[in-house]
Design an enzyme around this catalytic site. Structure first.
Site, PDB file in Angstrom:
ATOM      1  N   GLU A 172      46.344  43.855  36.746  1.00  0.00           N
ATOM      2  CA  GLU A 172      46.364  44.960  36.782  1.00  0.00           C
ATOM      3  C   GLU A 172      46.594  45.616  38.850  1.00  0.00           C
ATOM      4  OE1 GLU A 172      41.486  44.043  37.428  1.00  0.00           O
ATOM      5  OE2 GLU A 172      41.487  45.065  34.857  1.00  0.00           O
ATOM      6  N   GLU A 218      41.965  44.522  27.542  1.00  0.00           N
ATOM      7  CA  GLU A 218      40.168  44.184  27.735  1.00  0.00           C
ATOM      8  C   GLU A 218      39.483  45.125  27.844  1.00  0.00           C
ATOM      9  OE1 GLU A 218      40.190  42.991  31.673  1.00  0.00           O
ATOM     10  OE2 GLU A 218      41.703  42.089  31.717  1.00  0.00           O
TER      11      GLU A 218
END
Lengths: 668, 668, 668
Positions: free
Chosen positions: C144, C300
């Site tokens: 991320e 995710e």
């Protein structure tokens, strides 16, 4: 001796010629105690080590001469400019690394050894000088600990935190386990790597945050204890306290209670908040309970307006009297104000005082004198105590933990939830203690445990044992979730209470802002803030959700456990609904109000002891009401001024209370 | 010479071949003056001491050749990158200790000796070079002082503050007394201990804060004066000014007026704020009054939209003309814009300009040319002046003091309250001066003093003398409370005005947010924000509260004092009610509007002098209206474009004003 | 191989005895892939250079033994405590100069050579050790990027920024021109003078800010590429990716796509936001388009609630299945979660996981197993692709530029505007690609270009060529205004599109907060946020403002250009109106929905390839609906569990979809 009456006295703000007038007017107002010296450090030590106590000797002697007791401050609350100039490292820093500067007060890092050494040095001078002084009655250590500087994040604090962690955990492995540092790659190789939870790119480790809240409380207490140690050594026999603040998150009043010779409180009711007297009721009951019913001291309140809210309203006529008597009714043996004479300059000049800018020809001074007269007219209250059949559990540990970030909902305001559960008990006129979950509960008919998010397994077991042995318990939502390290108890929520409650919480459904859901069954109405998906495992549902994704699921349950019963509330019921539920729970527990059949808005309390048996009636409403008494009593405040203490008033079986009226009833 | 017309000229943004077109188009638009060089420092001194004025010589010569006067900027408003790189200590710091970095403009600590030395060095070069240049007409020192960097809290500023305090107080004892440092243990042993009021754990000392506001103003003025001293020395006879900003808290326009050869203002009416022309009226009147009626300069306005509000609307057709004439009608002798040609890049490229991105075939450029033509067509206005029968008192000292923290209410917005008292005067068509309380008041029929919280005893005495000698005065709430050190005047509020007003204020009752109370009597309606518990001591109540805790107490009073009368308003009346009260007060004072019987939305002003007698009529409304004149006059703007100045228009006794219409009437 | 199914696996949080159970339960849930090691740095390198891979070997071996593929993280996302203690200079600083501290994650300055060297060293160890390991399937670089630390402003970053600028501009003159530094005296004499756009007294230079956003993206990519270089060297043939975030301003997904072997996304639908699946649709389409239709990975998502929103609701039954299939329907070949087993401690313990706190007897685990079964039951989807007739243009350059300060309106939210233009296409059931303006457009029947504020002349010319050659284009307001340096294109707005659009925008009229205006003509309704004063220059008006200052001016126009047509929308139409307009534009372009006549709330997509032809039907509504098919197909999800893959289901010509129902149809 009577209830102590007086206020903070700051003579250094005035030329010495004013002091004589102060003493005269204090006597006129029947002042019995003043708190002196809170902000006198710069004046008694204008330069480092250069002591000037002469002027303060004259203050002390004058007060002694006037028969006024002194609650003597240790003067350490606001270090003088020379100290922070010589040692800028004593200035606190916030979580963003921004230093907080002098100019206000409380501008010290509580971990600072420099600050503490200077403070101890000052207290030693003070204690040595005034040991045995006839006015010295009580020590007032520091002032409003943690009021402005709640937590410091500086390097000195970091080092002190590491020391505290070493003591707490012994090994870095224990720390890693407690803090769950396996997540996000946070495992420490050495205590030296640990820092305060300063502002991080995202949520800092919650156990680290929780321990910093504990550390913050401990370090403030360490400041207090460092001074107290000096006082115990140099003035043995003189009790010591400090003024706590209400619902003050950084300071765990229950943890401090053990170190205070009397609980003491600053409380400022807000005249613009309707029902703020219920908040007062909660805090006063907590003060009374913290040292097992020992009378406490209201060390500061305002005679009128304060100056630190956005908009500061005065107290309307009668309010100050009513709210002062409320403190006494709920166990206070002292009613003091900030401050005696209103300042002309400085940050609190618009804070009301016993002697206002307008002088003696003012409503405030007249009301002060009248209250002084009344308190003096009812001797014997001091030392009496109250008994309660209900205990409300409150716990700083849960408060600290549940309001951390990264929770299912950021909207849980722990102290508001506690107050919401106290309100129906107050309104029902029930005597209530406010206690931490570690206290002995067997004496209570009913225990109310709102939102005990952090609950250790032993504490949970004690709750279960309380019920098993016949107790009645009400638990509300999101309780029993984590252990003392903010680690979830494994085994399905709320694992340590699951057997007791007879249910499992499958998932948390916090409600979105502005949303509420309907509840039906025995308790039909609306609920908001939070809901839970409950699976019954023995409990019965008293109310169920009738709206939304949880339709048909239990909202309120009851479970028989051993010889007792436990209720569980999985959402926030609207106030009237929670009141109805608590009324039923109370009835089941056999808890009765102090006086039956009181009209709304009337508070009734009892204090009793060797001094007598007192019933206090306070009208918080805006209408005149009549209250019937169970048996004839004398109203001590109805005694004419000229008569002696409690003498002469006839026994009555009804009392008329005007709006904001007060009656103090004694057995005839 | 006429009213000056033009704008900021920033030729460095454009290749030199564009400059010739600039001059042609300026002539087409009848530009008579440009402000040049405001942001030229980096270009005239690209490296330290390496001067490059050649390009600027060509700009100056070109303008001179086109007959355009230059308001020459001293170029010091935005230091070049090399300066802050070599001397990062010139960068300002906020109260939290956060440095403010280059990248915008005004990134200098105004106390910085390094910055000042470089600025003075530049101004010396500039003045020496252009002394005697035919285009040089006026100096424009700095730019919008205090616009972005209002106050700096760095160590350099701290040292400068201490110097300023030493000069102001002489001894640290005097400082301690003035700052009431006995409270909160703040007594200084030495000036070296004093710091700016950086962020503290709680409210910093209010007198310290107040002095820092004074120091902030003084230190900006010191920057201005350091440059002005150079100009007076090297270009004697050339006047100098700087562009002030409206209702700009850090800069006390009245204090600066003494050092400005002409008042000058930047003013950006917000097209999305209805009635923003009334705010303009207030600020324009203040500009005119600050140097006793001397014509002032509108140095910046926008031809259309700005770019720095959250949402920036253009000016609808006619608005720019109307609001420009409003400035002239209220005493301006210059109408300039930011800026001449719209930037293609940088932070203000979406700020409208006289010559927009769209070029000459745009509404804005057409409106600019038309206004230039109109201004040129009405000669003789320049130098004429206005007279007013009413003075509104405004005071930066009160503004600074009343908005500090730790007050009864944080909701008092001093400049809004001033504007609220100006509005009914503007709407009533009354000529009004805006003055500080120290000015001579005897020439006014009526003085309006809103919320003069800080009022020295001598100023209060002057107000009393004004009334005693026959003046009419209206004072509004929370006035006369503290002295110049923010210390409460002892003796009951408002002690220095108590005898004059014939009353005492027992307590302040600021109203809670969202709450209002009813008022009855001569002035019936609602009030909010603030109320006071007034005890009459000779005054009579014209209106009383009819709701809330103060029911029955006076809200508006009148008191005869000597040969005059004083009104007092102890709350914030709703606008219509304040208008009614001020109408009555005006009537009592014999103050008449400029023109009788004007329809709503029409502003009328008069300027007169050796140049003639002008009546300006401006229609701020959205409907066409007809206005009858007291005597026949000629409308100078009705003269056809081909005719000579003011020639030929017939005298009329009625004028038709379209929405946003303007008439400039001259005696025939 | 099938669609990959699994989640983040963080075994270091658990004792090793739990790992065996993990493998058993993964098999039960039909997990095929896990992402391992994301936060393992501190555990594999507990002290600098002291490697401990043994435990991780056992994790890898166990997974390999269970036949589970590993997406192996490079472990660099969260540096261990020892690294930031030894090198505090790796900690990032914000624009105010405040350091961001350890305690969370991503606490590194991405320009830091120290951080990068340590990261590369770790990746070298990792790649060398697991090269050839049977479980190693894919590399997951970092994590991320830019999630928490979006931009760093420290001195290290400043130096890196200067290096980047030198490369970009070559000379300081070029930099000065690009940044328009002639304004506000900002001309640089040397690159060494340049700084990041730290907090300045007012708006920092917009081109400097824009370049810092570009630099921020580039520097994160440089971190990614430094690790990828190691992997390509040591494990050639193993693909690598990283998990991007949706509508994530600091990371330009299109620029990263070239360096990713597969696009990969983290996406968390918000159960409390109605229609959040349309945002999902937009982001999924962008992922699919970024690498020209190549299948992407949902790396995710949450099985239930997350923990980082203010109030985190669980996913109601069926929602997780529906939204997972939505990803597959829109081109995903992998459906993974954060995380496998719910943490007991740490910052994300209240984030749902595949295996919840409550264990296997939970709705979430049952839904996870059911989805795993379904995905396994429909083989052949992987590798199939979709085709779209519409391209929506999205551009990080415009996004970065238009949301800078000093704009006509601060209310323009670029990504929301893009979504508002995507919504009507989604609702109409049209297949849509989401592309940057530099991509080849000739294959699309319709291009939609919302709010392309920054548009280079070449890109504008390509749009014109697209239309000239027969394309249909819709452009919305405030497009084509500036070039790549945020300099206004001279020649009247929007200069590079003026001929194409057949109009000129004379002035921007951003609407004030809370204000809307009426629009009439072919599209009658309301509009808000923004309006423009449009002069037609060949285009025709389809709708005009019928209210406000722009009454009568065009609001929506159409212009024939070459063989194509272009529409322009000069305001924000209310959703229904924009839907109507886009329906008409689509009809003109001949763009048809995937399936005709779908009821509202039903999403239909097609994937096809050598693996087969799949039609996905998803019911986002709350009602059961029947959908008629154009030809008989088999519903792969209707196949009973016992039957083989795709075997046995009868072909049907209607499908019944319950609320949140899904059908996967294959040709029979």
């Amino acid at each position: 001796m009577g209830i102590h009456f007086g206020g903070d006295y700051n003579p250094e703000q005035w030329p010495e010629e004013v002091w004589a007038e102060d003493l005269e007017l204090m006597k006129a107002a029947r002042v019995t105690m003043v708190t002196a010296g809170i902000f006198s450090w710069a004046k008694v030590e204008p330069r480092p080590g250069d002591w000037d106590f002469g002027w303060f000797d004259r203050v002390m002697d004058g007060l002694a001469g006037a028969g006024i007791a002194v609650c003597l401050a240790t003067m350490t609350a606001s270090p003088p400019p020379w100290l922070s100039r010589a040692h800028p490292e004593i200035l606190p820093e916030d979580a963003d690394g921004r230093r907080r500067w002098p100019g206000g007060r409380q501008h010290y890092c509580p971990s600072s050894p420099v600050y503490r050494a200077h403070a101890v040095r000052l207290v030693e001078q003070l204690a040595a000088r005034y040991a045995g002084h006839p006015a010295l009655t009580l020590w007032h250590i520091g002032n409003e600990y943690g009021c402005h500087t709640r937590h410091c994040y500086c390097e000195v604090s970091a080092e002190d935190f590491r020391r505290w962690l070493r003591e707490r955990y012994g090994s870095v492995d224990a720390l890693n386990a407690a803090w769950s540092t396996a997540f996000w790659s946070q495992a420490y190789g050495d205590f030296d790597e640990v820092l305060p939870p300063r502002t991080a790119p995202t949520f800092p480790n919650p156990a680290q945050q929780l321990d910093y809240l504990r550390f913050g409380d401990a370090v403030l207490r360490a400041c207090y204890l460092a001074e107290k140690e000096v006082l115990e050594r140099l003035t043995p026999g003189i009790p010591a306290t400090t003024n706590l603040m209400p619902q003050h998150k950084p300071v765990d009043a229950f943890a401090w209670a053990a170190h205070m010779d009397a609980m003491a409180l600053d409380f400022y009711q807000d005249p613009y908040v309707p029902d703020d007297h219920i908040r007062a009721g909660y805090v006063f009951d907590l003060m009374r309970s913290a040292r097992s019913g020992q009378p406490w001291m209201l060390l500061e309140q305002a005679p009128g307006a304060v100056n630190w809210r956005p908009r500061n309203g005065p107290k309307p006529p009668g309010a100050m009297r009513l709210w002062s008597w409320q403190a006494v009714a709920q166990g206070a043996d002292a009613v003091l104000y900030f401050q005696w004479r209103q300042s002309l300059g400085g940050a609190e000049k618009f804070h009301s005082a016993m002697l206002p800018h307008g002088g003696t020809d003012t409503r405030i001074f007249r009301e002060v004198c009248e209250l002084g007269r009344e308190l003096a007219a009812v001797p014997g209250i001091e030392g009496t105590r109250s008994r309660a059949g209900v205990a409300l559990l409150a716990d700083w540990q849960s408060w600290w933990a549940v309001e951390l970030d990264s929770r299912p909902s950021t909207a849980l305001d722990h102290s508001r939830i506690a107050l919401e559960h106290y309100r129906p008990l107050f309104e029902a006129g029930v005597a209530c203690d406010v206690l931490p979950p570690q206290r002995e509960l067997s004496g209570y008919r009913l225990v109310v445990a709102p939102n005990l998010y952090l609950l250790t397994a032993p504490d949970a077991a004690r709750l279960a044992a309380y019920v098993r042995d016949g107790g009645q318990l009400l638990v509300s939502f999101f309780s029993g979730i984590v252990d003392e390290h903010d680690r979830v108890h494994p085994g399905g929520y709320p694992a340590p209470l699951r057997e007791l409650l007879g249910l499992r919480v499958a998932e948390f459904w916090p409600l979105d802002a502005g949303r509420s859901v309907a509840v039906g069954g025995d308790y039909a109405g609306r609920a908001d803030l939070w809901s839970e998906e409950i699976d019954l495992e023995g409990a019965e549902a008293l109310a169920r959700f009738t709206e939304g994704e949880l339709t048909g699921r239990p909202a309120v349950t009851r479970h028989s456990y051993g010889r007792g019963t436990v209720w569980y509330v999985g959402t926030r019921l609207e106030p009237a609904l929670l009141r109805r539920l608590l009324d039923d729970v109370r009835a089941a527990a056999g808890v009765r109000p102090v006086l039956p059949g009181l009209p709304p808005g009337i508070q009734a309390t009892v204090r009793e002891g060797s001094g007598g048996h007192y019933v206090f009636l306070l009208n918080h409403g805006t209408e005149t009401v009549e209250v019937g008494l169970p048996a004839p009593m004398r109203d001590a405040l109805a005694v004419p001024r000229s008569a002696g203490a409690g003498a002469g008033a006839a026994a009555v079986d009804r009392v008329t209370l005007e709006a904001r009226g007060v009656a103090v009833l004694m057995e005839p």
